[in-house]
Write a protein that holds these residues in place. Structure first.
Motif, PDB file in Angstrom:
ATOM      1  N   MET A   1       0.837  -1.204   0.000  1.00 25.82           N
ATOM      2  CA  MET A   1       0.000   0.000   0.000  1.00 25.82           C
ATOM      3  C   MET A   1       0.868   1.249   0.000  1.00 25.82           C
ATOM      4  SD  MET A   1      -2.744   0.864   2.903  1.00 25.82           S
ATOM      5  CE  MET A   1      -4.446   0.685   2.584  1.00 25.82           C
ATOM      6  N   MET A   2       1.953   1.213   0.767  1.00 27.78           N
ATOM      7  CA  MET A   2       2.865   2.360   0.817  1.00 27.78           C
ATOM      8  C   MET A   2       3.517   2.567  -0.551  1.00 27.78           C
ATOM      9  SD  MET A   2       2.129   3.029   3.675  1.00 27.78           S
ATOM     10  CE  MET A   2       1.297   2.030   4.866  1.00 27.78           C
TER      11      MET A   2
ATOM     12  N   ARG B   1       2.301   1.840  -3.452  1.00 31.50           N
ATOM     13  CA  ARG B   1       1.325   2.467  -4.352  1.00 31.50           C
ATOM     14  C   ARG B   1       1.142   3.938  -4.015  1.00 31.50           C
ATOM     15  NH1 ARG B   1      -4.015  -0.012  -4.192  1.00 31.50           N
ATOM     16  NH2 ARG B   1      -3.416  -0.967  -2.222  1.00 31.50           N
TER      17      ARG B   1
ATOM     18  N   THR C   1       1.679   7.396  -6.279  1.00 31.60           N
ATOM     19  CA  THR C   1       0.666   8.414  -6.488  1.00 31.60           C
ATOM     20  C   THR C   1       1.115   9.798  -6.051  1.00 31.60           C
ATOM     21  OG1 THR C   1      -0.931   6.704  -6.014  1.00 31.60           O
ATOM     22  CG2 THR C   1      -1.758   8.934  -6.095  1.00 31.60           C
ATOM     23  N   ASN C   2       1.719   9.900  -4.878  1.00 28.19           N
ATOM     24  CA  ASN C   2       2.040  11.225  -4.354  1.00 28.19           C
ATOM     25  C   ASN C   2       3.150  11.125  -3.308  1.00 28.19           C
ATOM     26  OD1 ASN C   2       2.099  13.784  -3.324  1.00 28.19           O
ATOM     27  ND2 ASN C   2      -0.110  14.039  -3.279  1.00 28.19           N
TER      28      ASN C   2
ATOM     29  N   ARG D   1       3.143  13.914  -0.482  1.00 30.07           N
ATOM     30  CA  ARG D   1       2.219  13.649   0.606  1.00 30.07           C
ATOM     31  C   ARG D   1       2.793  12.583   1.542  1.00 30.07           C
ATOM     32  NH1 ARG D   1      -0.046  15.515   4.457  1.00 30.07           N
ATOM     33  NH2 ARG D   1      -1.894  16.585   3.735  1.00 30.07           N
TER      34      ARG D   1
ATOM     35  N   THR E   1       3.402  12.901   5.436  1.00 29.27           N
ATOM     36  CA  THR E   1       2.568  12.017   6.230  1.00 29.27           C
ATOM     37  C   THR E   1       3.426  11.224   7.213  1.00 29.27           C
ATOM     38  OG1 THR E   1       0.958  11.902   4.473  1.00 29.27           O
ATOM     39  CG2 THR E   1       0.891  10.119   6.006  1.00 29.27           C
TER      40      THR E   1
ATOM     41  N   PHE F   1       6.324   9.370   6.353  1.00 28.02           N
ATOM     42  CA  PHE F   1       7.027   8.196   5.839  1.00 28.02           C
ATOM     43  C   PHE F   1       8.357   8.599   5.253  1.00 28.02           C
ATOM     44  CE2 PHE F   1       2.708   6.463   5.670  1.00 28.02           C
ATOM     45  CZ  PHE F   1       2.936   5.254   6.301  1.00 28.02           C
TER      46      PHE F   1
ATOM     47  N   GLN G   1     -10.315  -1.062 -10.467  1.00 29.56           N
ATOM     48  CA  GLN G   1     -10.142  -1.731  -9.180  1.00 29.56           C
ATOM     49  C   GLN G   1     -10.331  -3.229  -9.331  1.00 29.56           C
ATOM     50  OE1 GLN G   1     -12.845   0.541  -6.667  1.00 29.56           O
ATOM     51  NE2 GLN G   1     -11.335   0.293  -5.062  1.00 29.56           N
TER      52      GLN G   1
ATOM     53  N   VAL H   1      -2.197  20.462   6.297  1.00 29.25           N
ATOM     54  CA  VAL H   1      -3.164  20.479   5.197  1.00 29.25           C
ATOM     55  C   VAL H   1      -2.687  21.531   4.211  1.00 29.25           C
ATOM     56  CG1 VAL H   1      -5.533  21.003   4.548  1.00 29.25           C
ATOM     57  CG2 VAL H   1      -5.080  19.784   6.672  1.00 29.25           C
ATOM     58  N   PHE H   2      -2.595  21.129   2.936  1.00 25.13           N
ATOM     59  CA  PHE H   2      -2.018  22.031   1.939  1.00 25.13           C
ATOM     60  C   PHE H   2      -3.070  22.948   1.314  1.00 25.13           C
ATOM     61  CE2 PHE H   2       1.160  18.848   2.382  1.00 25.13           C
ATOM     62  CZ  PHE H   2       2.354  19.455   2.051  1.00 25.13           C
TER      63      PHE H   2
ATOM     64  N   GLU I   1      -3.275  17.741  -1.149  1.00 25.89           N
ATOM     65  CA  GLU I   1      -2.321  16.703  -1.523  1.00 25.89           C
ATOM     66  C   GLU I   1      -2.861  15.376  -1.009  1.00 25.89           C
ATOM     67  OE1 GLU I   1       0.541  16.748  -3.136  1.00 25.89           O
ATOM     68  OE2 GLU I   1       1.148  18.851  -3.237  1.00 25.89           O
ATOM     69  N   ILE I   2      -3.449  14.615  -1.933  1.00 32.04           N
ATOM     70  CA  ILE I   2      -3.995  13.321  -1.519  1.00 32.04           C
ATOM     71  C   ILE I   2      -3.486  12.250  -2.475  1.00 32.04           C
ATOM     72  CG2 ILE I   2      -6.081  14.249  -0.459  1.00 32.04           C
ATOM     73  CD1 ILE I   2      -7.514  13.683  -3.089  1.00 32.04           C
ATOM     74  N   PHE I   3      -3.775  11.002  -2.181  1.00 33.65           N
ATOM     75  CA  PHE I   3      -3.353   9.917  -3.076  1.00 33.65           C
ATOM     76  C   PHE I   3      -4.479   9.663  -4.073  1.00 33.65           C
ATOM     77  CE2 PHE I   3      -1.346   9.032   1.098  1.00 33.65           C
ATOM     78  CZ  PHE I   3      -0.055   9.346   0.726  1.00 33.65           C
ATOM     79  N   THR I   4      -4.386  10.355  -5.211  1.00 35.28           N
ATOM     80  CA  THR I   4      -5.534  10.388  -6.117  1.00 35.28           C
ATOM     81  C   THR I   4      -5.910   9.025  -6.689  1.00 35.28           C
ATOM     82  OG1 THR I   4      -3.938  11.120  -7.746  1.00 35.28           O
ATOM     83  CG2 THR I   4      -5.408  12.778  -6.850  1.00 35.28           C
ATOM     84  N   ASP I   5      -4.937   8.108  -6.791  1.00 37.30           N
ATOM     85  CA  ASP I   5      -5.249   6.813  -7.421  1.00 37.30           C
ATOM     86  C   ASP I   5      -5.791   5.783  -6.429  1.00 37.30           C
ATOM     87  OD1 ASP I   5      -4.301   7.935  -9.665  1.00 37.30           O
ATOM     88  OD2 ASP I   5      -2.468   6.757  -9.810  1.00 37.30           O
ATOM     89  N   LEU I   6      -5.782   6.127  -5.157  1.00 35.54           N
ATOM     90  CA  LEU I   6      -6.200   5.145  -4.158  1.00 35.54           C
ATOM     91  C   LEU I   6      -7.605   5.470  -3.653  1.00 35.54           C
ATOM     92  CD1 LEU I   6      -2.887   4.825  -2.100  1.00 35.54           C
ATOM     93  CD2 LEU I   6      -3.525   3.699  -4.214  1.00 35.54           C
ATOM     94  N   SER I   7      -8.195   4.488  -2.978  1.00 38.68           N
ATOM     95  CA  SER I   7      -9.548   4.710  -2.468  1.00 38.68           C
ATOM     96  C   SER I   7      -9.498   5.633  -1.249  1.00 38.68           C
ATOM     97  CB  SER I   7     -10.189   3.378  -2.089  1.00 38.68           C
ATOM     98  OG  SER I   7      -9.634   2.910  -0.890  1.00 38.68           O
TER      99      SER I   7
ATOM    100  N   GLU J   1      -8.198   3.881   1.816  1.00 43.04           N
ATOM    101  CA  GLU J   1      -6.737   3.713   1.785  1.00 43.04           C
ATOM    102  C   GLU J   1      -6.034   5.033   2.069  1.00 43.04           C
ATOM    103  OE1 GLU J   1      -5.799   0.116  -1.336  1.00 43.04           O
ATOM    104  OE2 GLU J   1      -6.621   1.963  -2.165  1.00 43.04           O
TER     105      GLU J   1
ATOM    106  N   ILE K   1      -3.336   5.078   5.219  1.00 41.08           N
ATOM    107  CA  ILE K   1      -1.887   5.262   5.059  1.00 41.08           C
ATOM    108  C   ILE K   1      -1.299   6.150   6.165  1.00 41.08           C
ATOM    109  CG2 ILE K   1      -0.178   6.354   3.552  1.00 41.08           C
ATOM    110  CD1 ILE K   1      -1.822   5.027   1.227  1.00 41.08           C
ATOM    111  N   PRO K   2      -1.888   7.328   6.413  1.00 38.24           N
ATOM    112  CA  PRO K   2      -1.364   8.101   7.549  1.00 38.24           C
ATOM    113  C   PRO K   2      -1.536   7.381   8.877  1.00 38.24           C
ATOM    114  CG  PRO K   2      -3.081   9.337   6.377  1.00 38.24           C
ATOM    115  CD  PRO K   2      -2.876   8.082   5.634  1.00 38.24           C
TER     116      PRO K   2
ATOM    117  N   SER L   1      -9.562  10.513  -6.750  1.00 41.18           N
ATOM    118  CA  SER L   1      -9.536  11.530  -7.801  1.00 41.18           C
ATOM    119  C   SER L   1     -10.946  11.931  -8.238  1.00 41.18           C
ATOM    120  CB  SER L   1      -8.746  11.025  -9.005  1.00 41.18           C
ATOM    121  OG  SER L   1      -9.317   9.836  -9.490  1.00 41.18           O
TER     122      SER L   1
ATOM    123  N   GLU M   1      -8.319  15.339   2.987  1.00 36.07           N
ATOM    124  CA  GLU M   1      -6.985  15.658   3.476  1.00 36.07           C
ATOM    125  C   GLU M   1      -7.015  15.967   4.967  1.00 36.07           C
ATOM    126  OE1 GLU M   1      -5.053  19.115   1.919  1.00 36.07           O
ATOM    127  OE2 GLU M   1      -3.091  18.168   1.946  1.00 36.07           O
TER     128      GLU M   1
ATOM    129  N   CYS N   1      -5.035  13.998   8.098  1.00 32.94           N
ATOM    130  CA  CYS N   1      -4.253  14.591   9.179  1.00 32.94           C
ATOM    131  C   CYS N   1      -4.825  14.230  10.548  1.00 32.94           C
ATOM    132  CB  CYS N   1      -4.208  16.106   9.022  1.00 32.94           C
ATOM    133  SG  CYS N   1      -3.236  16.621   7.612  1.00 32.94           S
TER     134      CYS N   1
END
Lengths: 381, 338, 324
Positions: A208-209, A211, A215-216, A219, A223, A225, A378, C83-84, C88-94, C97, C101-102, C147, C158, C162
């Motif tokens: 997951m990390m 991926r 993506t970013n 971030r 975050t 990492f 997905q 917060v930007f 700034e988010i992970f656009t390809d992930l759900s 997720e 991640i944080p 996205s 976002e 945080c």
């Protein structure tokens, strides 16, 4: 703990994959690809592509020098055959270890940059290795001739325990010769293991990390990492996969040459991954299989063979077909490859898996709009 | 001393080719923001321009060879020679210079076609996809050439008048030991002229100035109502011409084969990176510098101390540069620094 | 007790002083707003807190530890989340997720190879994420790709990313920029409802937002804190009125680096020396001055432009005339 925590879908996926891999000779039979040499290639390049995908598809780093690890794996394995034993287990382990170390070294430097700079750095390293293998490192690589087995190789362990025979010994798994179908099944089992590990990585927090890094990356840093060791780990894993594939090439045919490290070879694995679908689990293996299959078919054809196979058609049609298809077979196989490459990048950047997913999504009546595509994407993963 | 001079000349020669290709690469990257892996193919196409012109000029007819009496022997005589005698032979001899004239419009067309037909759809796509699609294009072009001309290098000699070598050593007072082929000297001068022209165009004309403004801040120039897109297309064509000319001129030095583009591309990319992505001066400087370094590294005296250094010196320098000064020798601050 | 202590921070970009001896003290558990005109140095200051920029001199002490010279991920691990301005988010992930991640960063630290067990075995992390998603009102959408979210939802996502880390200090860079009134109100509402114990620093232009959230306001102008205090005090402060609320127009003489009434003007655009020169000559000859809001780039370059074109381009870019 091996399977327990996988979702039902993943268990089915793995089961299906295992069955398909083991039954590959049967599956390949209708298309005439059921001979061991080719099947071995499917499995080996499948492993190579899975590994490449962990770096490119998952983490988003496009390496243009991955063939270097393949080559290093081959050399290491052949040296194990020459120096210690013809048994394949130590050779494979040694090949994976050496290319892992090599990847750690190159990854440590290359990953200080990202994007196109990363691509060019890896390309530069691979070309460097290739040039060195041809020149200064000749004592290790045997230069242009390539590294081969010889009658008077040391083979320390073999000389101690196994009776020596006339002629060159062959690679074996505790006596079982690694050519033909046994060789294929050895590669096949390793392919299944490689797939399983990739599946676990992809479904793990670590995956997951990776991926998320793709993506970013910004971030990720904000975050909390430290992204570089993540990317380096992915790089090393991916290099070890390439080393495994390289050593398997040596297992099935115990010689190693520098041309395996050339950047066109690196380009080929990129193509396999893209063709199948970068970021998906099954895609790269599919891509590798397809390319090796068509390479085998097309490059063995020539105009007269072509004419023969269309001989049931009227003459003028036959001539026309030979004229149209002729340039793409035999020597022209690379031309076809280039065209497919471009077509995939232009029209289907997600590869065949995205294509399948789109058809699937369309079939279920939600092919329209982005949302539908995302759902389909997905599903493909 | 004379050895050093000779190596310097050798290096400048190779450096000239690197510089010309890298110049185009960096112009394209600077203006269009595209990483063009097919640029080596343009270099190769230029070289095959010369090959084609030579092939066209030497289209021959079969005539009976009268000098052989015992059986019917035929020999091939180019039509040009058959029609115009010595004049025809001279035209054939000048195949390479003639092909320069043909290469300019042809490469311009190819460049424009490539940009309009393919590259422009990739401006907004990720760098990885640009690399991949141009890589695919490079393979296609390369294989087409291979299908047409075969895999072997095709010799395309320079005109006879300048086939010999210049006594460079005498000019600079080093004795007769330093001789250097005329054509290579011409190549060097040619590279210098093309580079100077490109710089003059970009620096002295308003057209070029706008292009450079666009390289610096494309959005803003667009805001001024300038059709920067059209200019960039033309710039792409120019870059193609430069690469093509480099290829044409290189044919007498290195008989062209289908993979020469790829060989030079990888090195030229390294040159661009060392010089600084998007920096024109950097590309030229790094091109010559790396050419010279490579040439010196292949001296036996150097190789005996550092075996294999000639094979890897360029890559080694690129790695060091990328790690120590990622924007390259003359790169603008912040460009492509992560 | 002060959780963040900023002392004498200076930062210059070339000749431009972006921050000039900034002193700031943020009390634990409060919402601290930083306001000021464009180009006053607000974002620069924020960047100094998260490791994106390193001040030339001065100190930034968070919870008794200096934040200077340590990497962004380490700063986050000490409990600072950001917060930007543009999400700034992970656009390809759900969505789920994105928030997990944080949460993993919080639970597993900055680097850990946990490649063998699946994400599914980490129920505790999932619970953390789902709880926060519920709080911000995105639980319905947790399985869709980020996205495809609306702009407002991306901001909320976002925010959730945080909040799930339960940071000690949350930095918000213009959290309502570009939002509709309704979305702005939602955001204010959200900030008042969720994570109330978290210390927050908010950069904001919308005075309505500032006065409904802030316990303490610092006013930044020309890189210096010109006033600080409770919202009521700030409202009546004449210095603030002049510098910020008064809304004077600022002038930039030659399109290059210059200073003016209240903020610094940076000329990002005149990258070609020739272009800048031509433009300047043109403007001087016409006896006019280029007028632009402080910190905003007029958006002009190019060597062969006449004044009318400059006007037109500026007008197109900013919707009003460039010269007066």
């Amino acid at each position: 703990m091996m399977f327990g925590d996988l979702t039902r879908n993943d268990k089915l996926l793995f089961l299906g994959f295992t069955i398909a891999a083991l039954a590959m000779p049967l599956l390949a039979w209708p298309v005439g690809a059921n001979y061991p040499d080719l099947l071995q290639k499917f499995a080996i390049y499948g492993i190579f592509a899975i590994g490449f995908n962990i770096l490119f598809g998952l983490t988003g780093y496009l390496s243009f020098g991955h063939a270097a690890f393949l080559g290093v794996g081959s050399y290491a394995a052949v040296w194990m055959f020459k120096g210690v034993t013809m048994n394949v287990i130590p050779a494979v382990i040694f090949g994976v270890m050496v290319s892992g170390l090599f990847a750690a070294l190159i990854g440590f430097v290359s990953l200080r940059r990202s994007g196109i700079y990363f691509s060019i750095l890896t390309l530069a390293f691979a070309q460097m290795s290739y040039n060195l293998a041809y020149s200064v490192l000749t004592p290790i690589t045997n230069g242009e001739t390539g590294l081969q087995l010889r009658q008077d190789d040391a083979r320390i362990l073999d000389r101690m325990f196994v009776e020596q025979t006339e002629g060159l010994p062959s690679t074996n798994l505790f006596g079982l010769e690694m050519s033909g179908y046994p060789g294929f099944y050895f590669c096949c089992v390793l392919l299944i293991v490689a797939f399983f590990i990739a599946l676990r990585i992809q479904r793990s927090p670590f995956g997951m990390m990776l991926r998320a890094i793709k993506t970013n990356q910004v971030r990720m840093n904000y975050t909390g990492f430290n992204t570089r060791p993540y990317a380096l780990t992915a790089f090393i894993i991916s290099g070890m996969y390439a080393g495994l594939a390289g050593s398997l090439l040596a297992v099935t045919d115990p010689l190693a040459g520098a041309e395996r490290m050339q950047w066109t070879a690196s380009g080929e694995v990129v193509l396999m991954t893209i063709l199948g679908g970068a970021g998906t689990l099954v895609g790269p293996i599919l891509g590798a299989g397809l390319i090796k299959y068509f390479e085998n078919i097309f490059s063995s054809y020539n105009d007269s063979l072509l004419a023969e196979s269309f001989s049931f058609l009227p003459d003028f049609l036959n001539d026309a077909l030979v004229f149209v298809i002729g340039p793409f077979v035999g020597e022209g196989w690379s031309l076809l490859l280039g065209i497919v490459f471009m077509a995939i990048v232009i029209f289907l950047p997600g590869g065949l898996m995205e294509g399948l997913a789109r058809i699937h999504g369309w079939y279920r009546g939600r092919g329209q709009g982005d949302a539908g595509r995302n759902v389909a994407k997905q599903a493909a993963e | 001393m004379d050895v050093i001079l000779l190596q310097l000349l050798n290096g400048l020669d190779k450096g000239g080719a690197y510089a010309l290709i890298a110049l185009g690469l960096t112009i394209i990257f600077g203006t269009l923001g595209v990483v063009n892996f097919a640029h080596g193919a343009l270099f190769m196409l230029g070289a095959f321009c010369a090959v084609s012109v030579q092939a066209l000029l030497t289209i021959s007819k079969k005539v009976k060879d009268e000098s052989i009496k015992f059986f019917d022997a035929y020999k091939e005589i180019p039509y040009l020679e058959a029609w115009w005698g010595d004049t025809g032979a001279m035209i054939i001899d000048y195949a390479v210079p003639i092909s320069i004239l043909i290469a300019i419009p042809l490469m311009l067309l190819i460049g424009l076609g490539m940009e309009r037909g393919l590259i422009r759809y990739f401006y907004k796509r990720p760098h990885a996809e640009q690399i991949l699609v141009t890589f695919g294009l490079a393979i296609v072009v390369q294989e087409l050439i291979k299908a047409q001309f075969g895999a072997n290098p095709i010799p395309t000699p320079a005109p006879e008048v300048i086939a010999g070598s210049a006594n460079v050593g005498l000019w600079v007072g080093l004795g007769e030991s330093v001789v250097y082929p005329w054509w290579r000297l011409i190549y060097l001068a040619f590279a210098g002229v093309v580079i100077a022209l490109a710089f003059a165009f970009l620096n002295l004309t308003t057209y070029g100035m706008v292009v450079r403004a666009g390289m610096a801040d494309r959005e803003t120039v667009g805001l001024l109502g300038i059709n920067i897109q059209r200019r960039f297309t033309i710039v792409f064509g120019m870059a193609a011409v430069i690469a093509g000319l480099a290829g044409v001129m290189y044919t007498p030095i290195l008989p062209p084969d289908y993979h020469m583009g790829m060989d030079f591309l990888v090195l030229s990319f390294v040159v661009v990176v060392v010089g600084g992505m998007g920096s024109l001066g950097g590309a030229v400087l790094a091109g010559f510098m790396l050419g010279i370094l490579q040439s010196f590294a292949s001296m036996n005296e150097v190789k005996s101390i550092l075996p294999g250094i000639d094979q890897i010196i360029i890559y080694l320098i690129a790695v060091v540069i990328l790690l120590v000064r990622p924007r390259g020798l003359l790169g603008r601050k912040g460009v492509m620094e992560s | 007790m002060a959780i963040l202590e900023v002392k004498d921070v200076n930062k210059a970009f070339g000749g431009l002083k972006a921050l000039n001896a900034v002193n700031l003290s943020v009390e634990e558990g409060t919402v601290h707003a930083i306001i000021g005109p464009n180009g006053a140095g607000k974002s620069t200051l924020l960047n100094c807190f998260v490791g994106r920029l390193i001040p030339d001199t001065g100190s930034v002490i968070f919870n008794g530890r200096s934040l200077l010279g340590i990497k962004p991920h380490e700063i986050n691990q000490t409990g600072v989340a950001r917060v930007f301005q543009t999400p700034e988010i992970f656009t390809d992930l759900s969505i789920l997720e994105n928030v997990m991640i944080p949460a993993f960063a919080k639970v597993d630290g900055s680097f850990r190879i946990n490649a063998w067990k699946t994400v599914g075995t980490r129920g505790e992390v999932r619970d953390m994420a789902e709880k926060v998603l519920e709080e911000v009102g995105l639980q319905e959408k947790r399985d869709i790709i980020a996205s495809s979210l609306s702009r407002g939802d991306k901001r909320r996502l976002e925010m959730a990313m945080c909040l799930v880390q339960d940071p000690k200090l949350l930095l918000l860079d213009e959290p309502t920029a570009g939002m509709s009134r309704a979305d702005t109100n939602n955001t204010v509402d959200l900030l008042q409802r969720v994570g109330t114990h978290i210390t927050k620093i908010v950069i904001e232009h919308d005075m309505h937002v500032v006065f409904s959230l802030a316990d303490h306001i610092s006013v930044l102008a020309q890189g210096t804190v010109i006033a600080g205090g409770k919202p009521e005090d700030i409202k009546g402060n004449p210095k603030v009125q002049e510098a910020y609320l008064g809304g004077r127009t600022h002038e930039c003489r030659n399109g290059e680096t210059g200073r003016n009434g209240s903020g610094a003007v940076r000329g990002r655009l005149f990258l070609l020396p020739g272009a800048a020169e031509l433009l300047r000559r043109e403007l001087y000859r016409s006896g006019r001055q280029l007028r632009c809001e402080a910190g905003r780039d007029p958006g002009i370059a190019g060597p062969e432009r006449r004044r009318q074109d400059v006007d037109a381009a500026y007008h197109r870019a900013h919707g009003r005339s460039a010269t007066a």
